[in-house]
Write a protein that holds these residues in place. Structure first.
Motif, PDB file in Angstrom:
ATOM      1  N   GLY A  94      15.947  49.342  74.699  1.00 38.81           N
ATOM      2  CA  GLY A  94      14.847  48.440  75.012  1.00 38.81           C
ATOM      3  C   GLY A  94      14.816  48.220  76.513  1.00 38.81           C
ATOM      4  N   VAL A 115      11.969  54.859  77.405  1.00 36.00           N
ATOM      5  CA  VAL A 115      11.979  54.249  76.074  1.00 36.00           C
ATOM      6  C   VAL A 115      11.465  55.217  75.020  1.00 36.00           C
ATOM      7  N   ASN A 119      13.718  56.512  71.862  1.00 33.61           N
ATOM      8  CA  ASN A 119      13.384  55.872  70.580  1.00 33.61           C
ATOM      9  C   ASN A 119      12.500  56.724  69.678  1.00 33.61           C
ATOM     10  N   SER A 154      11.653  48.356  64.240  1.00 32.54           N
ATOM     11  CA  SER A 154      11.942  47.001  64.698  1.00 32.54           C
ATOM     12  C   SER A 154      10.793  46.104  64.267  1.00 32.54           C
ATOM     13  N   GLN A 164       6.839  44.025  75.819  1.00 33.36           N
ATOM     14  CA  GLN A 164       7.398  45.004  74.883  1.00 33.36           C
ATOM     15  C   GLN A 164       6.417  46.130  74.544  1.00 33.36           C
ATOM     16  N   TYR A 167       8.338  49.463  74.128  1.00 36.36           N
ATOM     17  CA  TYR A 167       9.268  49.356  72.997  1.00 36.36           C
ATOM     18  C   TYR A 167       8.504  49.279  71.676  1.00 36.36           C
TER      19      TYR A 167
END
Length: 262
Positions: A94, A115, A119, A154, A164, A167
């Motif tokens: 993150g 990121v 991810n 998430s 965010q 993310y």
């Protein structure tokens, strides 16, 4: 699907939720291939777990690094005779950042790439390289199952906070690809499941200030605490063992919905 005497390839396996998962699966008789950048911790954990664990230093943002880790895992499988029964894509990062900061400067594209490369791209790259070694497994059980893919999204995929964007984009993409991945793999008897946790005890949460932690607690319903890594690991094991869990995203959040800002 039975956990015992199967090999599970686990990225991010030397820390956090992925490590808790590795320990839980190992305790149930699994062989665990731990992929992580932290070689000191990875080798220590593999040594601690013993002969049913193997560590491979891996950068999931690098295709060749993943290839070496997967090939190493497969070579180990040939030695043990324990087929690759699953992939747990647990590596993640993150890096908060507003899309435009107070100086009216846009977020650096390098931050977004960092990121997304770990991810999202890293998750897909690991899966695409590992799956060919699962499709040839001997089908087991009345449904002819060959394996399972478990990914980590998430709660930010659904209610991401300010700062965010990158993310949430990465985790939202993982959630979105779950069903088409399950459909791609259905002909082989391989399932795909994603777990979307909220706030769990981790190295990241330990760095939070008391003010931030108190603000998070106000957004919690019940239990009013961060989740325990072992609670996450239990859901991974359930996802492995329950054949009807497929093509779905499971929120693990105690009914918590993140506020726009802390």
């Amino acid at each position: 699907m039975k956990v015992a005497n199967r090999t599970f390839i686990i990225s991010g396996g030397a820390s956090g939720l992925a490590l808790a998962t590795a320990r839980d699966l190992h305790s149930a008789g699994a062989y665990v291939s731990l992929l992580d950048l932290n070689s000191d911790n990875g080798n220590k954990i593999a040594s601690e777990l013993g002969s049913r664990a193997k560590f491979f230093e891996t950068d999931v943002s690098d295709t060749e690094s993943i290839q070496k880790a997967v090939e190493g895992s497969v070579a180990w499988v040939k030695e043990t005779g324990k087929e690759v029964g699953g992939v747990i894509a647990g590596a993640g990062v993150g890096l908060p950042g507003l899309i435009v900061d107070k100086k009216n400067e846009p977020i650096p594209i390098s931050s977004i790439d960092f990121v997304l490369n770990i991810n999202l791209r890293g998750t897909l790259d690991l899966i695409r390289q590992a799956v060919p070694y699962m499709t040839t497994n001997k089908p087991e059980g009345p449904d002819g199952e060959r394996g399972v893919i478990v990914m980590i999204a998430s709660s930010a995929a659904f209610d991401g906070q300010m700062g965010q964007v990158a993310y949430a984009a990465s985790k939202g993409a993982v959630a979105s690809l779950t069903l088409p991945l399950a459909r791609d793999l259905s002909r082989y008897g391989i399932r795909a499941v994603t777990i979307a946790p909220a706030v769990f005890d981790s190295a990241m949460t330990k760095m939070m200030s008391n003010k931030v932690k108190q603000s998070l607690e106000k957004a919690m319903e019940w239990p009013k605490r961060a989740g325990e890594p072992e609670e996450f690991a239990k859901l991974v094991r359930t996802s492995v063992e329950n054949p009807m869990l497929n093509g779905t995203v499971l929120r693990l959040d105690g009914a918590m919905r993140m506020p726009a800002r802390l």
